[in-house]
Design a protein around this motif. Structure first.
Motif, PDB file in Angstrom:
ATOM      1  N   VAL A 123      47.789  46.721  37.699  1.00  0.00           N
ATOM      2  CA  VAL A 123      47.496  45.756  36.635  1.00  0.00           C
ATOM      3  C   VAL A 123      46.778  44.542  37.210  1.00  0.00           C
ATOM      4  N   GLN A 124      47.212  44.070  38.373  1.00  0.00           N
ATOM      5  CA  GLN A 124      46.548  42.922  38.999  1.00  0.00           C
ATOM      6  C   GLN A 124      45.095  43.253  39.338  1.00  0.00           C
ATOM      7  N   VAL A 129      39.267  42.491  37.648  1.00  0.00           N
ATOM      8  CA  VAL A 129      37.963  43.015  37.252  1.00  0.00           C
ATOM      9  C   VAL A 129      37.670  42.680  35.789  1.00  0.00           C
ATOM     10  N   LEU A 130      38.664  42.848  34.920  1.00  0.00           N
ATOM     11  CA  LEU A 130      38.448  42.563  33.494  1.00  0.00           C
ATOM     12  C   LEU A 130      38.141  41.090  33.249  1.00  0.00           C
ATOM     13  N   GLU A 137      33.226  42.370  25.567  1.00  0.00           N
ATOM     14  CA  GLU A 137      33.420  43.617  26.314  1.00  0.00           C
ATOM     15  C   GLU A 137      34.902  43.982  26.389  1.00  0.00           C
ATOM     16  N   ARG A 138      35.764  42.982  26.616  1.00  0.00           N
ATOM     17  CA  ARG A 138      37.212  43.258  26.651  1.00  0.00           C
ATOM     18  C   ARG A 138      37.706  43.713  25.284  1.00  0.00           C
TER      19      ARG A 138
END
Length: 155
Positions: A123-124, A129-130, A137-138
């Motif tokens: 998740v980190q 990256v997100l 985009e997210r």
């Protein structure tokens, strides 16, 4: 509409492009999985082991046969996965209270800890990256999650 990452062009997908979509999706998901897997240390719990730990954590104790069926692997493959997890103290095995001939496997506290740590690392990494993506985009990725879950269930 899809943006072609290599050429930067937008194009629409018709029904005849379903095979191309399937191929592109397989490639993208494979790359994501591979890169997340590569980030973990050698000797870490395998992807199949993590999947079994996650299932036991979410659904509770289960039999090896049922786990093999749910994970869509051969019983022998599940036996190998469970043997490694049990050897590392991540799962425990006990006789079924209803049928003493059958074993039931449960996740241990140590297994829950390994699962939480593994999820946290992934998740980190994904979060970092997100954070580089735009809000739009997210949002696009978030809107696709339900479809991706449905796809996974129907495979």
């Amino acid at each position: 509409m899809k943006v072609d990452g290599e050429a930067g062009r937008e194009h629409t997908r018709g029904p005849s492009d379903t095979a191309r979509l399937a191929s592109d999706l397989r490639l993208a998901v494979g790359r994501i999985t591979r890169r997340l897997r590569q980030a973990h240390a050698v000797g870490d719990v395998t992807l199949s082991g993590v999947s079994v730990l996650a299932r036991l954590a979410a659904d509770g104790p289960d039999s090896p046969g049922s786990l093999a069926e749910l994970e869509r692997v051969r019983p022998q493959a599940m036996a190998s996965t469970l043997a490694v997890l049990e050897q590392r103290g991540l799962v425990s095995r006990a006789p079924d209270a209803q049928d003493g001939r059958r074993a039931v496997v449960a996740i241990t506290d140590e297994g829950r800890g390994v699962l939480a740590e593994r999820r946290s690392e992934s998740v980190q990494r994904l979060t970092a990256v997100l954070d580089q993506f735009t809000a739009e985009e997210r949002a696009t990725l978030a809107s696709a999650l339900a479809l991706l879950d449905r796809l996974a269930e129907e495979l």
